[in-house]
Design a protein around this motif. Sequence first.
Motif, PDB file in Angstrom:
ATOM      1  N   GLY A 411      -1.079  -0.184  -9.512  1.00 44.01           N
ATOM      2  CA  GLY A 411      -0.022   0.619  -9.302  1.00 44.01           C
ATOM      3  C   GLY A 411       0.352   1.730  -8.554  1.00 44.01           C
ATOM      4  N   ALA A 412      -1.075   2.413  -8.035  1.00 36.96           N
ATOM      5  CA  ALA A 412      -1.181   3.203  -7.127  1.00 36.96           C
ATOM      6  C   ALA A 412      -0.904   2.430  -5.666  1.00 36.96           C
ATOM      7  CB  ALA A 412      -2.415   3.779  -7.034  1.00 36.96           C
ATOM      8  N   MET A 413      -1.409   1.162  -5.596  1.00 36.29           N
ATOM      9  CA  MET A 413      -1.069   0.430  -4.362  1.00 36.29           C
ATOM     10  C   MET A 413       0.252   0.390  -4.175  1.00 36.29           C
ATOM     11  SD  MET A 413      -3.913  -2.357  -4.841  1.00 36.29           S
ATOM     12  CE  MET A 413      -5.796  -2.109  -4.896  1.00 36.29           C
ATOM     13  N   LEU A 414       1.135  -0.134  -5.152  1.00 38.41           N
ATOM     14  CA  LEU A 414       2.344  -0.539  -4.987  1.00 38.41           C
ATOM     15  C   LEU A 414       3.479   0.813  -4.641  1.00 38.41           C
ATOM     16  CD1 LEU A 414       3.245  -2.965  -8.070  1.00 38.41           C
ATOM     17  CD2 LEU A 414       3.313  -3.539  -5.490  1.00 38.41           C
ATOM     18  N   LEU A 415       3.092   2.004  -5.210  1.00 41.79           N
ATOM     19  CA  LEU A 415       3.477   3.363  -4.849  1.00 41.79           C
ATOM     20  C   LEU A 415       3.241   3.944  -3.439  1.00 41.79           C
ATOM     21  CD1 LEU A 415       3.045   5.306  -8.392  1.00 41.79           C
ATOM     22  CD2 LEU A 415       5.000   4.026  -7.524  1.00 41.79           C
ATOM     23  N   GLY A 416       2.012   3.548  -3.066  1.00 46.90           N
ATOM     24  CA  GLY A 416       1.553   3.777  -1.876  1.00 46.90           C
ATOM     25  C   GLY A 416       2.444   3.190  -0.610  1.00 46.90           C
ATOM     26  N   ILE A 417       2.550   1.975  -1.035  1.00 47.68           N
ATOM     27  CA  ILE A 417       3.225   1.042   0.117  1.00 47.68           C
ATOM     28  C   ILE A 417       4.795   1.548   0.052  1.00 47.68           C
ATOM     29  CG2 ILE A 417       3.705  -0.946  -1.340  1.00 47.68           C
ATOM     30  CD1 ILE A 417       2.991  -0.832   2.359  1.00 47.68           C
ATOM     31  N   TYR A 418       5.314   1.976  -0.938  1.00 46.32           N
ATOM     32  CA  TYR A 418       6.716   2.272  -1.019  1.00 46.32           C
ATOM     33  C   TYR A 418       7.060   3.681  -0.318  1.00 46.32           C
ATOM     34  CZ  TYR A 418      11.326   3.468  -2.742  1.00 46.32           C
ATOM     35  OH  TYR A 418      12.799   3.700  -2.983  1.00 46.32           O
ATOM     36  N   THR A 419       5.840   4.515  -0.690  1.00 45.82           N
ATOM     37  CA  THR A 419       5.963   5.984   0.009  1.00 45.82           C
ATOM     38  C   THR A 419       6.001   5.652   1.689  1.00 45.82           C
ATOM     39  OG1 THR A 419       4.761   6.948  -1.894  1.00 45.82           O
ATOM     40  CG2 THR A 419       4.989   8.208   0.315  1.00 45.82           C
TER      41      THR A 419
END
Length: 442
Positions: A411-419
């Motif tokens: 989840g943190a990976m997906l949120l990071g790429i979205y940021t």
Amino acid sequence: MPRLGDIEGGLPSGTNPERTPLLDGSNGNGHAVNYSNGNGHIVSQRQWPARDGIVRHIYNKTKVVLFSNYVNILLIFVPLGIVAGVMKWNSTAIFVMNFLAIIPLAALLSFATEELALMVGETLGGLLNATFGNAVELIVSIVALTKGEIRIVQASMLGSILSNILLVLGMCFFFGGLKHKEQNFNSTVASTMSSLMAVATSSLIIPAALYSSLAGSKEASFDLILHLSRGTSVVLLILYVLYLIFQLGTHAYLFDAQHESVEGGESTPEEEQQEALLSGVESAIVLVVVTVMVAICAEYLVGSIDDMVASSGISKTFIGFILIPIVGNAAEHVTAVVVAMKNKMDLAIGVAVGSSMQIALLVTPFLVILGWIIGQPMSLYFQTFETVVFFVSVLITNYLIQDGKSNYLEGAMLLGIYTIIAISFFVYPDPVGPLGGMPGQP
């Protein structure tokens, strides 16, 4: 239960004749006066209790609708946004107020759709959810398309997809993973959805690749891109219809959330059963009223974008890719995260990835066809940077969900790429051109 209109003062009428309230036409001794209708039958003149019952019923149902979601407190911005637009206030104020107004309207639209879906059964309910699940984005995009804001339409469509598969899915994985060490979901369903998303990605890459390979004039090249986009849109709509048949008919058992395994007995089949709070007619009335309100707020929201861009320096690209999708998907975002924290990951995947698929295979092709009908050059051609961002996002999402398991790190990976993508679109300038840089457009 006594019928509507048989209640007086909270007690069934006739329960105690001595306490019958005075009515219009009373003869002054506490008894109602009855009149003959001329054919020998007695007609009661007791009309007010029924009217009071209807008013009470409307009041109770209105309270149910207004208290259906905590974000409905923002409904105060609906009249404020409309007044701001009518009175031609500052463009930033108009944008912000109507921006905030659409958030609770989206939640009400989702609530009314769910209520109506409970009334009509699983199959039609699924169709309704598919139709109205992205209604806010569709309404805003239609308004923008009629105004010739092609850039806003394309950015909001692509932004909605990225918002769902990166931001929403990332929050589901992250917050669900904080509560549960590892979560499982139906990898077959996720794989089917991700495969369709890969097809949708190809529908954007092919027009961009074709345009870059054409050696003719920009006008002639863009005419070919328009023809390709319209033909591709028809194919995508057919694929979406086939997917609905696959999901709701031939392979419905794969998508049955009742078969989902739940840890620790957190939910039971009895808890999953829902009782409709509104009737079918009441749900339809709410849908119509809210849709009209969304259309009005969207009209003022889109109309204020040009002036706000000029005064604030924020690009149309950032507004379309980041801001509008967050507003349109606010209700779905909350729903997906809540069910993920309850360890119902199949439902969370269905909301996040399923919504993205609806945008890619239904809403965007529909807007291309609609633009064809009304004479607006809406196409599937996107700038190279945007196409690459879309491709990378779908690729990362497919890689993370293919094993049917999730945790907070994914989840943190997906949120990071979205940021990272959000920051890139903030600094990314609007392409030069009268309609967002689309080549060959007048």
